[in-house]
Scaffold this motif. Structure first.
Motif, mmCIF file in Angstrom:
data_model
loop_
_atom_site.group_PDB
_atom_site.id
_atom_site.type_symbol
_atom_site.label_atom_id
_atom_site.label_comp_id
_atom_site.label_asym_id
_atom_site.label_seq_id
_atom_site.Cartn_x
_atom_site.Cartn_y
_atom_site.Cartn_z
ATOM 1 N N GLU A 111 0.834 -1.206 0.000
ATOM 2 C CA GLU A 111 0.000 0.000 0.000
ATOM 3 C C GLU A 111 0.869 1.257 0.000
ATOM 4 O OE1 GLU A 111 -3.362 2.025 2.925
ATOM 5 O OE2 GLU A 111 -3.123 -0.158 2.943
ATOM 6 N N ALA A 112 1.891 1.257 0.841
ATOM 7 C CA ALA A 112 2.771 2.423 0.946
ATOM 8 C C ALA A 112 3.625 2.594 -0.309
ATOM 9 C CB ALA A 112 3.658 2.302 2.181
ATOM 10 N N ALA A 113 4.172 1.499 -0.829
ATOM 11 C CA ALA A 113 5.019 1.588 -2.024
ATOM 12 C C ALA A 113 4.208 2.038 -3.238
ATOM 13 C CB ALA A 113 5.703 0.244 -2.282
ATOM 14 N N ALA A 114 2.986 1.534 -3.377
ATOM 15 C CA ALA A 114 2.130 1.961 -4.495
ATOM 16 C C ALA A 114 1.804 3.446 -4.381
ATOM 17 C CB ALA A 114 0.846 1.132 -4.524
ATOM 18 N N ALA A 115 1.519 3.915 -3.173
ATOM 19 C CA ALA A 115 1.226 5.340 -2.972
ATOM 20 C C ALA A 115 2.455 6.191 -3.269
ATOM 21 C CB ALA A 115 0.739 5.573 -1.547
ATOM 22 N N THR A 116 3.628 5.706 -2.897
ATOM 23 C CA THR A 116 4.866 6.432 -3.170
ATOM 24 C C THR A 116 5.113 6.509 -4.678
ATOM 25 O OG1 THR A 116 5.832 5.821 -1.049
ATOM 26 C CG2 THR A 116 7.368 6.408 -2.795
ATOM 27 N N LEU A 117 4.889 5.418 -5.367
ATOM 28 C CA LEU A 117 5.052 5.398 -6.820
ATOM 29 C C LEU A 117 4.091 6.385 -7.476
ATOM 30 C CD1 LEU A 117 6.640 3.937 -9.052
ATOM 31 C CD2 LEU A 117 4.837 2.217 -9.065
ATOM 32 N N GLY A 118 2.844 6.410 -7.034
ATOM 33 C CA GLY A 118 1.874 7.365 -7.567
ATOM 34 C C GLY A 118 2.274 8.803 -7.296
ATOM 35 N N HIS A 119 2.758 9.083 -6.098
ATOM 36 C CA HIS A 119 3.226 10.420 -5.731
ATOM 37 C C HIS A 119 4.414 10.829 -6.611
ATOM 38 C CE1 HIS A 119 3.983 13.782 -2.943
ATOM 39 N NE2 HIS A 119 5.261 13.483 -3.080
ATOM 40 N N ALA A 120 5.329 9.892 -6.829
ATOM 41 C CA ALA A 120 6.506 10.180 -7.656
ATOM 42 C C ALA A 120 6.094 10.597 -9.062
ATOM 43 C CB ALA A 120 7.419 8.959 -7.704
ATOM 44 N N ARG A 121 5.102 9.945 -9.589
ATOM 45 C CA ARG A 121 4.659 10.252 -10.958
ATOM 46 C C ARG A 121 3.804 11.509 -11.016
ATOM 47 N NH1 ARG A 121 3.709 3.984 -12.429
ATOM 48 N NH2 ARG A 121 5.703 3.664 -13.469
ATOM 49 N N ARG A 122 2.766 11.563 -10.179
ATOM 50 C CA ARG A 122 1.797 12.672 -10.253
ATOM 51 C C ARG A 122 2.345 13.984 -9.716
ATOM 52 N NH1 ARG A 122 -1.078 8.854 -7.898
ATOM 53 N NH2 ARG A 122 -1.179 9.995 -5.947
ATOM 54 N N VAL A 123 2.989 13.940 -8.566
ATOM 55 C CA VAL A 123 3.413 15.170 -7.894
ATOM 56 C C VAL A 123 4.829 15.578 -8.291
ATOM 57 C CG1 VAL A 123 3.789 16.259 -5.643
ATOM 58 C CG2 VAL A 123 1.853 14.711 -5.967
ATOM 59 N N LEU A 124 5.739 14.617 -8.344
ATOM 60 C CA LEU A 124 7.140 14.936 -8.619
ATOM 61 C C LEU A 124 7.485 14.857 -10.100
ATOM 62 C CD1 LEU A 124 8.724 12.983 -5.627
ATOM 63 C CD2 LEU A 124 8.176 15.431 -5.752
ATOM 64 N N GLY A 125 6.588 14.292 -10.917
ATOM 65 C CA GLY A 125 6.825 14.209 -12.353
ATOM 66 C C GLY A 125 7.918 13.238 -12.755
ATOM 67 N N LEU A 126 8.169 12.241 -11.940
ATOM 68 C CA LEU A 126 9.217 11.261 -12.233
ATOM 69 C C LEU A 126 8.621 10.096 -13.017
ATOM 70 C CD1 LEU A 126 10.878 11.206 -8.703
ATOM 71 C CD2 LEU A 126 11.703 12.412 -10.728
ATOM 72 N N ILE A 147 3.316 -3.876 -7.309
ATOM 73 C CA ILE A 147 3.063 -2.466 -7.639
ATOM 74 C C ILE A 147 3.507 -2.109 -9.053
ATOM 75 C CG2 ILE A 147 3.139 -1.793 -5.215
ATOM 76 C CD1 ILE A 147 5.877 -0.385 -5.927
ATOM 77 N N GLY A 148 3.945 -3.111 -9.833
ATOM 78 C CA GLY A 148 4.221 -2.884 -11.243
ATOM 79 C C GLY A 148 5.675 -2.755 -11.645
ATOM 80 N N LEU A 149 6.608 -2.945 -10.729
ATOM 81 C CA LEU A 149 8.011 -2.943 -11.123
ATOM 82 C C LEU A 149 8.371 -4.342 -11.605
ATOM 83 C CD1 LEU A 149 7.829 -0.450 -9.078
ATOM 84 C CD2 LEU A 149 10.293 -0.698 -8.953
ATOM 85 N N ARG A 150 9.397 -4.414 -12.428
ATOM 86 C CA ARG A 150 9.822 -5.725 -12.905
ATOM 87 C C ARG A 150 11.323 -5.893 -12.684
ATOM 88 N NH1 ARG A 150 12.720 -5.477 -17.239
ATOM 89 N NH2 ARG A 150 12.599 -3.700 -18.626
ATOM 90 N N PHE A 151 11.695 -7.127 -12.368
ATOM 91 C CA PHE A 151 13.107 -7.452 -12.198
ATOM 92 C C PHE A 151 13.809 -7.327 -13.535
ATOM 93 C CE2 PHE A 151 16.502 -10.594 -12.613
ATOM 94 C CZ PHE A 151 17.359 -10.164 -11.604
ATOM 95 N N GLU A 152 14.967 -6.657 -13.525
ATOM 96 C CA GLU A 152 15.730 -6.510 -14.760
ATOM 97 C C GLU A 152 17.064 -7.234 -14.712
ATOM 98 O OE1 GLU A 152 17.727 -2.751 -16.756
ATOM 99 O OE2 GLU A 152 15.567 -2.808 -17.147
ATOM 100 N N LYS A 153 17.793 -7.100 -13.582
ATOM 101 C CA LYS A 153 19.141 -7.679 -13.520
ATOM 102 C C LYS A 153 19.661 -7.624 -12.088
ATOM 103 C CE LYS A 153 21.050 -3.145 -14.692
ATOM 104 N NZ LYS A 153 21.790 -2.362 -15.663
#
Length: 171
Positions: A111-126, A147-153
């Protein structure tokens, strides 16, 4: 300053000297924190104060984000940290979180990580957000995937002696 982020069950606020030292001392010395994140060497309230000032508070000033205190909406009890960290060796901020072991298994990390990800995109423009974990921290990896991240390496950060898993929001 008021709450930065609010979810159905949680509220986020900046860590404050004079208010959050006891919580930080407890969290940073919990076995789960030490095993999954590392020993930060914080052993007393003065060390917790320095951790807040040199870490999250400095990041708020320099980057406009950092690790925030996460509390339960109902009673205001601090249950963890979640936020964004600008880390040497990573090309974008990474989402980080740590919760008191008494709060594990309740869905707070997702819940917290998803909210942080949303804040990063909507508010901080990241657009690009990363995350790293210890390879054995499967619970944290499941949260990141949820929350939608994927393992890369696997990567090794500057100064690290072990590899970390590297997750990204990039396609």
């Amino acid at each position: 300053m008021g709450n930065l982020i609010e979810t159905e069950r949680l509220v986020f606020a900046e860590l404050r000297v004079g208010e959050d030292e006891a919580f930080i001392l407890e969290l940073l010395n919990s076995p789960g924190f030490i095993d999954n994140i590392g020993d930060r060497g914080v052993r007393d309230l003065e060390g917790a104060r320095r951790y807040i000032l040199d870490g999250p508070a400095a990041s708020y000033a320099q980057n406009g984000y950092g690790l925030w205190r996460v509390a339960q909406r109902g009673d205001g009890a601090s249950v963890g940290l979640c936020g964004l960290v600008k880390r040497e060796g990573l090309e974008a901020p990474d989402v980080g979180y740590a919760f008191l072991e008494s709060a594990w298994g309740q869905g707070y990390a997702a819940e917290a990580a998803a909210a942080t990800l949303g804040h990063a995109r909507r508010v901080l423009g990241l657009e690009l957000i990363l995350a790293i974990t210890k390879p054995g921290n499967t619970a944290s990896m499941r949260v990141l995937e949820k929350i939608g991240l994927r393992f890369e390496k696997m990567i090794r950060l500057p100064g690290a002696t072990e590899d970390s898993t590297y997750f990204t929001t990039a396609p």
